[in-house]
Write a protein that holds these residues in place. Structure first.
Motif, mmCIF file in Angstrom:
data_model
loop_
_atom_site.group_PDB
_atom_site.id
_atom_site.type_symbol
_atom_site.label_atom_id
_atom_site.label_comp_id
_atom_site.label_asym_id
_atom_site.label_seq_id
_atom_site.Cartn_x
_atom_site.Cartn_y
_atom_site.Cartn_z
ATOM 1 N N ALA A 1 2.133 -9.732 8.016
ATOM 2 C CA ALA A 1 1.451 -9.853 9.306
ATOM 3 C C ALA A 1 0.410 -8.766 9.553
ATOM 4 N N SER A 2 0.618 -7.562 9.007
ATOM 5 C CA SER A 2 -0.370 -6.504 9.262
ATOM 6 C C SER A 2 -1.717 -6.867 8.636
ATOM 7 N N THR A 3 -1.676 -7.651 7.562
ATOM 8 C CA THR A 3 -2.922 -8.127 6.961
ATOM 9 C C THR A 3 -3.646 -9.044 7.948
ATOM 10 N N LEU B 1 -5.307 -6.081 2.347
ATOM 11 C CA LEU B 1 -4.156 -6.978 2.250
ATOM 12 C C LEU B 1 -2.986 -6.039 1.933
ATOM 13 N N CYS B 2 -2.178 -5.727 2.956
ATOM 14 C CA CYS B 2 -1.215 -4.618 2.828
ATOM 15 C C CYS B 2 0.013 -4.972 2.008
ATOM 16 N N ASP B 3 0.545 -6.176 2.212
ATOM 17 C CA ASP B 3 1.700 -6.617 1.418
ATOM 18 C C ASP B 3 1.776 -8.145 1.430
ATOM 19 N N SER B 4 2.644 -8.660 0.577
ATOM 20 C CA SER B 4 2.725 -10.115 0.409
ATOM 21 C C SER B 4 3.588 -10.746 1.501
ATOM 22 N N VAL C 1 -11.797 -1.797 8.036
ATOM 23 C CA VAL C 1 -10.857 -2.089 9.119
ATOM 24 C C VAL C 1 -9.437 -1.831 8.620
ATOM 25 N N MET C 2 -8.649 -1.106 9.416
ATOM 26 C CA MET C 2 -7.266 -0.809 9.009
ATOM 27 C C MET C 2 -6.374 -0.688 10.233
ATOM 28 N N SER C 3 -5.128 -1.094 10.079
ATOM 29 C CA SER C 3 -4.130 -0.985 11.149
ATOM 30 C C SER C 3 -3.211 0.204 10.874
ATOM 31 N N PRO C 4 -2.753 0.919 11.916
ATOM 32 C CA PRO C 4 -1.956 2.125 11.673
ATOM 33 C C PRO C 4 -0.440 1.912 11.781
ATOM 34 N N GLY C 5 0.272 2.476 10.790
ATOM 35 C CA GLY C 5 1.730 2.600 10.877
ATOM 36 C C GLY C 5 1.991 4.089 11.050
ATOM 37 N N THR C 6 1.858 4.837 9.953
ATOM 38 C CA THR C 6 1.806 6.299 10.085
ATOM 39 C C THR C 6 0.432 6.715 10.605
ATOM 40 N N GLY C 7 -0.590 5.931 10.252
ATOM 41 C CA GLY C 7 -1.978 6.327 10.506
ATOM 42 C C GLY C 7 -2.571 7.017 9.287
ATOM 43 N N GLY C 8 -1.765 7.213 8.253
ATOM 44 C CA GLY C 8 -2.197 7.962 7.072
ATOM 45 C C GLY C 8 -3.347 7.302 6.321
ATOM 46 N N THR C 9 -3.283 5.984 6.155
ATOM 47 C CA THR C 9 -4.349 5.306 5.416
ATOM 48 C C THR C 9 -5.661 5.389 6.194
ATOM 49 N N SER C 10 -5.591 5.191 7.506
ATOM 50 C CA SER C 10 -6.795 5.305 8.334
ATOM 51 C C SER C 10 -7.367 6.715 8.239
ATOM 52 N N LEU D 1 0.824 -1.221 0.000
ATOM 53 C CA LEU D 1 0.000 0.000 0.000
ATOM 54 C C LEU D 1 0.849 1.259 0.000
ATOM 55 N N LYS D 2 2.116 1.137 0.371
ATOM 56 C CA LYS D 2 2.980 2.307 0.497
ATOM 57 C C LYS D 2 3.362 2.915 -0.840
ATOM 58 N N HIS D 3 3.052 2.210 -1.928
ATOM 59 C CA HIS D 3 3.288 2.785 -3.251
ATOM 60 C C HIS D 3 2.463 4.066 -3.410
ATOM 61 N N GLU E 1 5.471 -6.018 11.436
ATOM 62 C CA GLU E 1 6.174 -5.017 10.616
ATOM 63 C C GLU E 1 5.203 -4.116 9.858
ATOM 64 N N GLY E 2 5.474 -2.812 9.933
ATOM 65 C CA GLY E 2 4.671 -1.837 9.198
ATOM 66 C C GLY E 2 3.646 -1.144 10.072
ATOM 67 N N ILE E 3 3.237 -1.801 11.163
ATOM 68 C CA ILE E 3 2.198 -1.179 12.010
ATOM 69 C C ILE E 3 2.613 -1.198 13.483
ATOM 70 N N GLY E 4 1.926 -0.359 14.267
ATOM 71 C CA GLY E 4 2.245 -0.239 15.684
ATOM 72 C C GLY E 4 3.480 0.628 15.839
ATOM 73 N N GLY F 1 10.280 -0.148 6.450
ATOM 74 C CA GLY F 1 10.711 -0.876 5.254
ATOM 75 C C GLY F 1 9.827 -0.689 4.036
ATOM 76 N N SER F 2 8.519 -0.869 4.203
ATOM 77 C CA SER F 2 7.640 -0.843 3.017
ATOM 78 C C SER F 2 7.653 0.522 2.328
ATOM 79 N N THR F 3 7.527 1.590 3.101
ATOM 80 C CA THR F 3 7.529 2.933 2.502
ATOM 81 C C THR F 3 8.857 3.182 1.807
HETATM 82 C C1 PLP Z 1 2.875 -3.689 5.695
HETATM 83 C C2 PLP Z 1 2.178 -2.456 6.210
HETATM 84 N N1 PLP Z 1 0.915 -2.538 6.641
HETATM 85 C C3 PLP Z 1 0.260 -1.461 7.130
HETATM 86 C C4 PLP Z 1 0.858 -0.211 7.212
HETATM 87 C C5 PLP Z 1 0.110 0.962 7.817
HETATM 88 O O1 PLP Z 1 -0.239 1.965 6.925
HETATM 89 P P1 PLP Z 1 -0.270 3.506 7.346
HETATM 90 O O2 PLP Z 1 1.169 3.972 7.459
HETATM 91 O O3 PLP Z 1 -0.982 4.198 6.253
HETATM 92 O O4 PLP Z 1 -0.946 3.632 8.652
HETATM 93 C C6 PLP Z 1 2.165 -0.105 6.786
HETATM 94 C C7 PLP Z 1 2.860 1.182 6.889
HETATM 95 O O5 PLP Z 1 4.061 1.268 6.786
HETATM 96 C C8 PLP Z 1 2.850 -1.238 6.267
HETATM 97 O O6 PLP Z 1 4.117 -1.155 5.860
#
Ligand code: PLP
Length: 355
Positions: free
Chosen positions: A285-287, A314-317, A186-195, A53-55, A241-244, A83-85
């Motif tokens: 795992a964030s998925t 489904l955030c990443d593979s 339903v969404m999990s926050p990393g930056t919180g931007g998608t939410s 999703l970070k694309h 990874e990616g969230i929390g 990592g993903s961003t």
């Molecule tokens: C794999 C993955 N899932 C979920 C998120 C969370 O997205 P957001 O940063 O928009 O809250 C991230 C963010 O880095 C991520 O890398």
């Protein structure tokens, strides 16, 4: 500061042309007979060119930085990331011919580091995830570069009113479904931007959808949502990874969130293993965190006799995490026993209840 209009025009044109060549991501409907009348969907963000999703975010952050005059032809780009961003930003930095350095915790998946390097970026590793911010700022100053700072700018770099953002895309793709307006996203926050984008879009479009945000263990977002104490911090990083996050990120906007839940890490991981049996594919795992929250909501809707739809991401593979979330030894050492949650998911599949 960059005032070179020709370079700016050319940079924007390259990013927009890349967007024009891109397709939208799929919305997958899960086949779950035990919750007949409640439809569950996964927006598959793993199919972006850079795998997550970070694309979307990386594109928006580059456009925002260039239009603000923060980036010019010789500006090194620095980013703090799990990592993903960074993978996605490395892709856009290469498109524009800019040097790119990702500051990440050393526990970041090896595959992600390799992908950043594949796109010509450099990985700069620090011990803990709470150290990435200061180190990014320091590097940007030392190299006369630009610290992209996704944790601050994610919520404002994205055009939340529409313009093919993820929320717009979900509602468009749902149009011909039995329940086109989801009861929940339903969404999990990393930056919180998608939410933030989803929550604002729901309000702007006056939809009856509720936004449920799901937080993993070792993250401050859940407590922040309850207390609104923005000073909360943690020493240890999230294992999902990616969230929390260990601090309250500026891009997390609690007021657009209708409900927050904390999902145990073992539940998140058990869920991606369960999903693999249904989908035939591995997810990150964030998925699992997202989907476990969505299954809880589906189970509760069923108990109340409600029908409707639920959408999550489904955030990443999972191919990025074969040596961690799909490695029994790593799991035993870092997460513990998944069996109680695997049993709950099995029960859910039989009778549509997740206790
Ligand atoms: C794999 C993955 N899932 C979920 C998120 C969370 O997205 P957001 O940063 O928009 O809250 C991230 C963010 O880095 C991520 O890398």
């Amino acid at each position: 500061m960059c005032t070179d209009h020709q370079w700016i025009n050319n940079a924007i044109r390259k990013i927009e042309a890349d967007f024009q060549r891109s397709a939208d991501t799929h919305l997958i409907k899960l086949d779950l007979p035990s919750i007949a009348g409640i439809d569950l969907y996964l927006k598959d963000e793993s199919t972006h060119p850079t795998g997550s999703l970070k694309h979307r975010l990386a594109r928006s952050l580059f456009l925002y930085a260039i239009c603000n005059g923060w980036v010019g032809p010789d500006t090194p780009i620095i980013e703090a990331s799990s990592g993903s961003t960074a993978i996605s930003e490395a892709y856009f930095a290469r498109l524009l011919g800019l040097p790119f350095i990702a500051v990440m915790p050393k526990c970041t998946a090896r595959k992600k580091i390799e992908q950043i390097e594949f796109y010509g970026g450099k990985a700069h590793l620090v011990d803990r995830s709470d150290q990435i911010y200061a180190e990014s700022r320091r590097l940007a100053q030392a190299l006369n570069g630009h610290y992209m700072d996704q944790f601050t700018y994610a919520e404002r770099a994205t055009d939340w009113r529409g313009n093919s953002n993820i929320a717009d895309s979900i509602f468009q793709q749902m149009q011909r479904e039995d329940h086109p307006i989801p009861s929940w996203i339903v969404m999990s926050p990393g930056t919180g931007g998608t939410s933030a984008t989803i929550g604002r879009f729901i309000r702007y479009q006056q939809h009856n959808t509720k936004l449920c945000v799901v937080d993993p263990e070792n993250s401050v977002f859940f407590d922040y949502y309850q207390t609104r104490n923005s000073e909360l911090t943690l020493q240890c990083g999230s294992k999902i990874e990616g969230i929390g996050r260990p601090r309250v990120e500026p891009s997390f906007i609690p007021n657009v969130v209708d409900e927050m839940r904390q999902i145990p890490d073992a539940a998140s991981i058990a869920t991606i293993h369960w999903l693999e049996k249904i989908l035939g594919r591995k997810a990150g795992a964030s998925t699992g965190t997202n989907l476990y929250g969505a299954l809880q909501l589906a189970s509760e809707m069923k108990q109340r006799g409600e029908q409707g739809s639920i959408v999550t991401l489904l955030c990443d593979s999972g191919e990025r995490y074969l040596d961690t979330y799909y490695n029994p030894e790593w799991l035993a050492h870092n997460i513990g026993d998944l069996a109680p949650y695997a049993d709950k998911l099995e029960t859910f599949q039989q009778i549509g209840q997740l206790d």
